[in-house]
Design a protein around this motif. Structure first.
Motif, PDB file in Angstrom:
ATOM      1  N   TYR A  53      74.021  23.630  42.706  1.00 24.71           N
ATOM      2  CA  TYR A  53      74.767  22.433  42.291  1.00 24.71           C
ATOM      3  C   TYR A  53      75.603  21.876  43.447  1.00 24.71           C
ATOM      4  O   TYR A  53      75.590  20.671  43.705  1.00 24.71           O
ATOM      5  N   GLN A 103      75.613  18.005  45.922  1.00 23.80           N
ATOM      6  CA  GLN A 103      76.737  17.070  46.056  1.00 23.80           C
ATOM      7  C   GLN A 103      76.915  16.618  47.508  1.00 23.80           C
ATOM      8  O   GLN A 103      77.708  15.730  47.784  1.00 23.80           O
ATOM      9  N   THR A 138      74.145  16.980  37.375  1.00 26.09           N
ATOM     10  CA  THR A 138      75.235  17.789  36.831  1.00 26.09           C
ATOM     11  C   THR A 138      74.805  19.256  36.871  1.00 26.09           C
ATOM     12  O   THR A 138      73.607  19.561  36.978  1.00 26.09           O
ATOM     13  N   ASP A 186      74.814  21.232  34.371  1.00 27.50           N
ATOM     14  CA  ASP A 186      73.986  21.453  33.182  1.00 27.50           C
ATOM     15  C   ASP A 186      72.543  21.008  33.414  1.00 27.50           C
ATOM     16  O   ASP A 186      71.607  21.677  32.961  1.00 27.50           O
ATOM     17  N   GLU A 187      72.350  19.881  34.108  1.00 25.07           N
ATOM     18  CA  GLU A 187      70.992  19.407  34.401  1.00 25.07           C
ATOM     19  C   GLU A 187      70.252  20.390  35.306  1.00 25.07           C
ATOM     20  O   GLU A 187      69.060  20.643  35.113  1.00 25.07           O
TER      21      GLU A 187
END
Length: 176
Positions: free
Chosen positions: A22, A26, A41, A43-44
């Protein structure tokens, strides 16, 4: 399954790796290198990797340092086509501090070892954008050859980049 090298090793992706993946998603520079416009995200990412783990045509690996066991990246062998004995390849290091140390090249070579020696495929292929000079050099160092160019295939950051198709064959791997 663990594929061990000198500085890095590959292992299956675990739930605790999701945060590192994750965070790498970013990084503005990393998104640009891969031509990624969408931000994901946590969660994704978790949901995607759960789906990936059920896909028989791919293997996802964490790239970890031998000395510390720290995850520093991830890679995938994907779209495995047993009929034609080929697969696609993607790799991502998660932090700028791990760049230019040879980790990506070594991880790529370990992925090639798995592809050609374990999966018994004949071809591994990838796409890389022309602005990703560091990536192109690492792929070439690992034995990939430029095979074609999709001219001005990506328009991002107000400029066009070519998409370069690269591949390595079993016979190339055996020569390296």
């Amino acid at each position: 399954m663990v594929i061990k090298g000198i500085s890095v090793y590959l292992r299956a992706i675990k739930d605790e790796d999701m945060e590192s993946i994750y965070m790498s998603c970013q990084e503005e520079e990393f998104l640009y290198m891969t031509g990624t416009r969408k931000s994901f995200t946590l969660d994704e990412i978790i949901k995607s990797y759960k789906q990936f783990s059920k896909d028989p045509t791919r293997y996802d690996f964490a790239i970890c340092l031998v000395d510390t066991n720290e995850i520093i990246g991830d890679l995938s062998i994907l779209d495995i086509d047993q009929d034609n004995k080929k697969a696609g390849f993607r790799i991502s290091l998660h932090s700028r501090k791990t760049l230019n140390k040879g980790y990506g090249t070594e991880a790529t070579q370990l992925a090639q070892k798995f592809t050609f020696e374990e999966l018994k495929l004949n071809r591994l292929e990838l796409e890389v954008f022309s602005h990703n000079i560091r990536g192109i050099k690492a792929y070439e160092k690992a034995g990939f050859k430029k095979e074609g160019t999709l001219r001005q295939s990506l328009y991002m950051n107000n400029k066009y980049s070519d998409e370069i198709i690269m591949g390595i064959l079993l016979e190339d791997y055996q020569e390296v």
